[in-house]
Design a protein around this motif. Sequence first.
Motif, mmCIF file in Angstrom:
data_model
loop_
_atom_site.group_PDB
_atom_site.id
_atom_site.type_symbol
_atom_site.label_atom_id
_atom_site.label_comp_id
_atom_site.label_asym_id
_atom_site.label_seq_id
_atom_site.Cartn_x
_atom_site.Cartn_y
_atom_site.Cartn_z
ATOM 1 N N LEU A 81 47.910 14.583 15.432
ATOM 2 C CA LEU A 81 48.714 14.989 16.583
ATOM 3 C C LEU A 81 47.862 15.074 17.849
ATOM 4 O O LEU A 81 48.249 14.562 18.904
ATOM 5 N N LEU A 82 46.693 15.682 17.755
ATOM 6 C CA LEU A 82 45.823 15.805 18.922
ATOM 7 C C LEU A 82 45.341 14.438 19.405
ATOM 8 O O LEU A 82 45.273 14.188 20.611
ATOM 9 N N ASN A 83 45.032 13.544 18.476
ATOM 10 C CA ASN A 83 44.625 12.192 18.873
ATOM 11 C C ASN A 83 45.772 11.455 19.554
ATOM 12 O O ASN A 83 45.556 10.690 20.493
ATOM 13 N N SER A 84 46.992 11.692 19.092
ATOM 14 C CA SER A 84 48.134 11.034 19.744
ATOM 15 C C SER A 84 48.353 11.577 21.151
ATOM 16 O O SER A 84 48.794 10.852 22.045
ATOM 17 N N ILE A 85 48.022 12.838 21.379
ATOM 18 C CA ILE A 85 48.111 13.407 22.723
ATOM 19 C C ILE A 85 47.072 12.752 23.638
ATOM 20 O O ILE A 85 47.384 12.383 24.774
ATOM 21 N N VAL A 86 45.851 12.585 23.139
ATOM 22 C CA VAL A 86 44.813 11.893 23.915
ATOM 23 C C VAL A 86 45.293 10.491 24.274
ATOM 24 O O VAL A 86 45.177 10.050 25.419
ATOM 25 N N PHE A 109 48.606 27.673 18.920
ATOM 26 C CA PHE A 109 48.279 26.245 18.972
ATOM 27 C C PHE A 109 47.883 25.835 20.388
ATOM 28 O O PHE A 109 46.924 25.096 20.588
ATOM 29 N N SER A 110 48.607 26.346 21.361
ATOM 30 C CA SER A 110 48.309 26.021 22.754
ATOM 31 C C SER A 110 46.909 26.500 23.140
ATOM 32 O O SER A 110 46.147 25.760 23.762
ATOM 33 N N ILE A 111 46.569 27.699 22.732
ATOM 34 C CA ILE A 111 45.270 28.267 23.105
ATOM 35 C C ILE A 111 44.140 27.650 22.289
ATOM 36 O O ILE A 111 43.132 27.199 22.835
ATOM 37 N N ARG A 112 44.282 27.639 20.966
ATOM 38 C CA ARG A 112 43.164 27.218 20.113
ATOM 39 C C ARG A 112 43.010 25.705 20.007
ATOM 40 O O ARG A 112 41.904 25.220 19.813
ATOM 41 N N ARG A 113 44.087 24.957 20.123
ATOM 42 C CA ARG A 113 43.990 23.511 19.923
ATOM 43 C C ARG A 113 44.090 22.725 21.225
ATOM 44 O O ARG A 113 43.227 21.927 21.553
ATOM 45 N N LEU A 114 45.181 22.929 21.975
ATOM 46 C CA LEU A 114 45.374 22.135 23.195
ATOM 47 C C LEU A 114 44.353 22.477 24.279
ATOM 48 O O LEU A 114 43.773 21.578 24.897
ATOM 49 N N ARG A 115 44.120 23.763 24.516
ATOM 50 C CA ARG A 115 43.151 24.149 25.546
ATOM 51 C C ARG A 115 41.753 23.636 25.197
ATOM 52 O O ARG A 115 41.017 23.174 26.054
ATOM 53 N N ARG A 116 41.379 23.725 23.923
ATOM 54 C CA ARG A 116 40.061 23.228 23.512
ATOM 55 C C ARG A 116 39.976 21.711 23.631
ATOM 56 O O ARG A 116 38.943 21.174 24.023
ATOM 57 N N LEU A 117 41.053 21.016 23.279
ATOM 58 C CA LEU A 117 41.084 19.559 23.435
ATOM 59 C C LEU A 117 40.819 19.194 24.891
ATOM 60 O O LEU A 117 39.979 18.340 25.191
ATOM 61 N N ALA A 123 37.673 13.172 29.762
ATOM 62 C CA ALA A 123 38.624 12.126 30.154
ATOM 63 C C ALA A 123 40.056 12.650 30.157
ATOM 64 O O ALA A 123 40.888 12.186 30.943
ATOM 65 N N VAL A 124 40.352 13.606 29.302
ATOM 66 C CA VAL A 124 41.679 14.224 29.279
ATOM 67 C C VAL A 124 41.770 15.260 30.396
ATOM 68 O O VAL A 124 42.756 15.310 31.128
ATOM 69 N N ARG A 125 40.740 16.067 30.526
ATOM 70 C CA ARG A 125 40.728 17.126 31.544
ATOM 71 C C ARG A 125 40.899 16.572 32.955
ATOM 72 O O ARG A 125 41.612 17.144 33.773
ATOM 73 N N ALA A 134 50.719 23.652 37.492
ATOM 74 C CA ALA A 134 50.571 22.452 36.676
ATOM 75 C C ALA A 134 50.295 22.754 35.205
ATOM 76 O O ALA A 134 50.495 21.915 34.348
ATOM 77 N N GLN A 135 49.839 23.974 34.916
ATOM 78 C CA GLN A 135 49.462 24.280 33.550
ATOM 79 C C GLN A 135 49.733 25.753 33.282
ATOM 80 O O GLN A 135 49.304 26.620 34.010
ATOM 81 N N ASN A 136 50.485 26.009 32.218
ATOM 82 C CA ASN A 136 50.653 27.381 31.750
ATOM 83 C C ASN A 136 50.580 27.368 30.227
ATOM 84 O O ASN A 136 50.197 26.359 29.639
ATOM 85 N N LEU A 137 50.941 28.429 29.602
ATOM 86 C CA LEU A 137 50.771 28.530 28.158
ATOM 87 C C LEU A 137 51.533 27.466 27.383
ATOM 88 O O LEU A 137 51.053 26.952 26.372
ATOM 89 N N PHE A 138 52.721 27.094 27.851
ATOM 90 C CA PHE A 138 53.548 26.158 27.097
ATOM 91 C C PHE A 138 53.813 24.832 27.801
ATOM 92 O O PHE A 138 54.495 23.975 27.252
ATOM 93 N N ASP A 139 53.311 24.636 28.996
ATOM 94 C CA ASP A 139 53.563 23.406 29.746
ATOM 95 C C ASP A 139 52.271 22.901 30.370
ATOM 96 O O ASP A 139 51.539 23.670 30.987
#
Length: 148
Positions: A81-86, A109-117, A123-125, A134-139
């Motif tokens: 899932l994380l690779n597909s987001i990248v 998931f948002s804090i531990r996985r998406l924020r760390r990704l 390149a994603v950042r 532009a960025q909050n906990l769920f968006d």
Amino acid sequence: MFDSLEAVVVDCANGIKPPERLTIPQAAAKYRRLNNVGSYVGPWDNDITPYLVEPCEVMTAHEFKAVIFAGPAQCGKTEILLNSIVHGVKCDPADTMLVGISNSASKDFSIRRLRRLIQHSPAVREQLIGGRNAQNLFDIRFISGMYL
């Protein structure tokens, strides 16, 4: 925000460039960085978990409408899932919705996985839209127009 007219033109040109044609595993290898101190720090390496390559490739194959990957705990299912987001951020921007089993699980998931990704993959950042909305906990919003 911009120091010169040239910076504006370059920024606009980057916004209309066609997306890069990479598969999900190729995009992960090129753009994703991991920072799991104690286990692995560095670029994503498809050779470490070769069994994840095929499910990732199937996710963008036109012959399939869905992908189901059943596996044991801690085998890398979330990494698909994380690779597909990248891949979505860098190569195939489209609005994406992730649905968690509960509000607290989604927050985790948002804090531990998406924020760390985002934090560990420059390149994603760099694709994040600036500003406080532009960025909050769920968006999360990206320059390409992708809304996660």
